[in-house]
Design a protein around this motif. Sequence first.
Motif, short mmCIF file in Angstrom:
data_model
loop_
_atom_site.label_atom_id
_atom_site.label_comp_id
_atom_site.label_asym_id
_atom_site.label_seq_id
_atom_site.Cartn_x
_atom_site.Cartn_y
_atom_site.Cartn_z
N TYR A 1 35.25 46.45 34.69
CA TYR A 1 34.65 46.35 36.02
C TYR A 1 34.59 44.89 36.47
O TYR A 1 34.33 44.00 35.66
CB TYR A 1 33.23 46.92 36.03
N GLN A 2 34.83 44.68 37.74
CA GLN A 2 34.64 43.35 38.31
C GLN A 2 33.18 42.96 38.16
O GLN A 2 32.27 43.70 38.54
CB GLN A 2 35.01 43.37 39.80
N ALA A 3 32.94 41.79 37.57
CA ALA A 3 31.56 41.30 37.46
C ALA A 3 30.99 41.09 38.85
O ALA A 3 31.61 40.44 39.69
CB ALA A 3 31.53 40.00 36.67
N ARG A 4 29.80 41.63 39.10
CA ARG A 4 29.22 41.60 40.44
C ARG A 4 27.85 40.94 40.39
O ARG A 4 26.96 41.38 39.65
CB ARG A 4 29.10 43.03 40.98
N LEU A 5 27.67 39.88 41.18
CA LEU A 5 26.41 39.16 41.25
C LEU A 5 25.66 39.45 42.55
O LEU A 5 24.44 39.32 42.61
CB LEU A 5 26.65 37.65 41.12
N GLY B 1 16.87 29.44 38.87
CA GLY B 1 17.11 28.24 39.67
C GLY B 1 18.57 27.85 39.77
O GLY B 1 19.06 27.49 40.84
N GLN B 2 19.30 27.93 38.65
CA GLN B 2 20.69 27.50 38.66
C GLN B 2 21.59 28.50 39.39
O GLN B 2 22.69 28.15 39.79
CB GLN B 2 21.18 27.30 37.23
N ILE B 3 21.14 29.72 39.55
CA ILE B 3 21.90 30.71 40.32
C ILE B 3 21.62 30.55 41.80
O ILE B 3 22.53 30.56 42.63
CB ILE B 3 21.53 32.14 39.88
N GLN C 1 24.43 27.74 48.61
CA GLN C 1 25.62 27.09 49.12
C GLN C 1 26.70 28.11 49.48
O GLN C 1 27.28 28.06 50.57
CB GLN C 1 26.16 26.12 48.07
N THR C 2 26.96 29.06 48.58
CA THR C 2 28.03 30.02 48.81
C THR C 2 27.79 30.84 50.07
O THR C 2 28.72 31.08 50.85
CB THR C 2 28.15 30.97 47.61
N PRO D 1 30.50 34.63 42.80
CA PRO D 1 30.45 33.74 43.97
C PRO D 1 29.61 32.49 43.75
O PRO D 1 28.71 32.18 44.53
CB PRO D 1 29.86 34.65 45.05
N LEU D 2 29.90 31.77 42.68
CA LEU D 2 29.20 30.52 42.39
C LEU D 2 30.23 29.46 42.08
O LEU D 2 31.20 29.71 41.34
CB LEU D 2 28.25 30.69 41.19
N ARG D 3 30.02 28.28 42.64
CA ARG D 3 30.97 27.18 42.48
C ARG D 3 30.99 26.70 41.03
O ARG D 3 29.99 26.65 40.35
CB ARG D 3 30.55 26.03 43.41
N GLY D 4 32.19 26.34 40.57
CA GLY D 4 32.32 25.66 39.29
C GLY D 4 32.46 26.56 38.08
O GLY D 4 32.39 26.06 36.95
N GLU D 5 32.68 27.87 38.27
CA GLU D 5 32.89 28.72 37.10
C GLU D 5 34.14 28.26 36.37
O GLU D 5 35.18 27.99 36.98
CB GLU D 5 33.04 30.18 37.51
N VAL D 6 34.06 28.18 35.05
CA VAL D 6 35.21 27.74 34.26
C VAL D 6 35.93 28.97 33.70
O VAL D 6 35.35 30.04 33.57
CB VAL D 6 34.81 26.78 33.12
N GLU D 7 37.21 28.79 33.38
CA GLU D 7 38.03 29.93 32.97
C GLU D 7 38.16 30.06 31.45
O GLU D 7 38.70 31.05 30.96
CB GLU D 7 39.41 29.83 33.59
#
Length: 641
Positions: A482-486, A180-182, A215-216, A423-429
């Motif tokens: 590797y670039q994380a891929r969703l 759901g959160q994804i 949204q994305t 590609p999800l809003r709000g990822e923190v670093e």
Amino acid sequence: MIRPLICENLRNLWRVSLLLITVSAAYAQTLPPNAGPSASPAPEEETIVPTFETQKLARTYILDIPAPRGQITDRNGVPLAQNKLSYNLGVSFPTPLDFSDTQAISYVREKIEKAEKMIGRPIKISDEAILRHYRNRGILPFEIVTNLTKSEYDEVKEVKAPMVVRPIYVRTYPNGKIGGQILGYTGKTGRNLDGIIDNHETLWPETEGREGLEQTFNEMLSGKHGQYKLTFDRDGRKTSEKLISPPVPGDNVVTTLDLRLQELAEKALEAKAKRGAIVVLDPNNGDILALASWPTYDPNVFVPSISAEKFKALQDDPNIPLLPRAFRSSYPPGSTFKVAVGLAALETGAVGPNDAYECVPAIQIGNLTFHNWKKGNRGALNFVQALTESCDTWFYQVGIKTGADPIIDWALKLGFGEKCGIPLRGEVEGRVPNDQYMKATHGRRLLNGDIANLSIGQGDTLVTPLQMAQAMAIIANGGTFYQARLVQQVQTLNNEIVSAYQVRAKKTLNVSPTTMEQLHAGLIEVVNGAGGTAHQASLDNVEVAGKTGTAQWGPKNKERTAAWFAGFLPADKPQFAFAALYEGDVGSKVHGGSTAGPMIADVFKQIYKDQQVANGRQPRREPPRGPQIRRAEPVEEDESD
């Protein structure tokens, strides 16, 4: 090159969405009946914006048919978000529209009373709403019940004009809370459709993505409107109706998620954690197979809209179900960070594989005493032994000898301190503290005491569960980042690729084979060795490699504990990299080995069962077949760092 995903699931499920043509045709049958003989259309057609006083002069309306949103699927084409037919019950008014206010209200009230008897529940509609619709949009049916239940639909589906059943399609999430959160959710756009009819307004409210992938990828998922044409003569009688163009469905978003893994990760969290996260990656290409957070929410509660009370309950829940902890929360990594410290120490030559340091109960650094989590003296240990037992005092000494800069440098190389770029809003670093940060925050550069804290993943260091899984994937595959891929790709219903997100190796760490062997050996011993801290994560017939961690964060007297277990499996040929986080309550005593480790065991116990050939069917993936979980002997609490 990514090949188009040919999946019968996609085709079958889209057949439901493509009932939009049926919807459009059915919609035509629900439009107001003529009050007299049909007249031929006027030779010239004009388009105007009508008011109550001018409706009888209207000639033509062009109304838009919303397109069904594209599907969101897992990597195998199994739907995560799709569309379903829903039905509304409405009342059509006779044309021309010449009712008085009293007549319009009486006309609708009579139909409402009949409908209440049919569906067995009251229908609450104000006189004001009836009149507003009749005056502004009387040529369209007035909906008195929306989103009929199946039993209600069965009762009213055979109604005759002027009562009508109008089919529409709405968003649905067939797996409930899973993912759901994804996925996020959708919400209605624009104003309520109760004002004066505008040309090119939609026949029913359309939706837009408000969170997550909805949204994305909203623009790609939205599709293209169709058009419907209504024509009336000068007296306001309908003369014709026509589907000008059908809507074009939105594109499908094919994720890298494995629904089964995502489901098992969420079940493990639900069973064993009040709050937490589990992330699983494929270390050989960076694909995110599971991105689970707990608690979560069911996006279906937002369909077609969520009540203010329900939304407030979600917002006010102290466990914050709207927060995707897997990528939008960061925590001190605790002893899992010792992997980065060991990497820096071995690669810079600060220590060698056979160099031994005393694992004492405590050491003095400046005017402070830094303790080991075990009270006894463990003697002289090399790197593999120190990692296996997670000796804090060993890493204090080695961290200070290595220095802050190499540790920070190798932590950054592992992906800590920067967003993974999903590609999800709000990822923190997250944060890997350096001199600049320390001066800005604490008014000093990194001192030896700070380096000691850094060396065991405490102090100001913060990482997300996604970053931790990504770092373990790099270690698992021997040093390729590797670039994380969703998301794999976006494609049309006909499997034509619109956008593809290729597997991409961002960089190679060029770690020496000796260092990598040391890291792998230590991580295997953590789970399988006699002195290891993660026995409860072990499996039969497959070797798990990993590292536990336990760290406190938060203000004094309100400290909470983050308990970690992160690693990869099978150890000899990794196909899964993972990170599990258990977020403890204030004052609770939890440990990575006894809380996070068993969650991973639960997930992969079932995954390896799923891989076995059953009833002649092939396994979903191809890890080694047949392993079962082994019930490890309980580890005493003080043996989990």
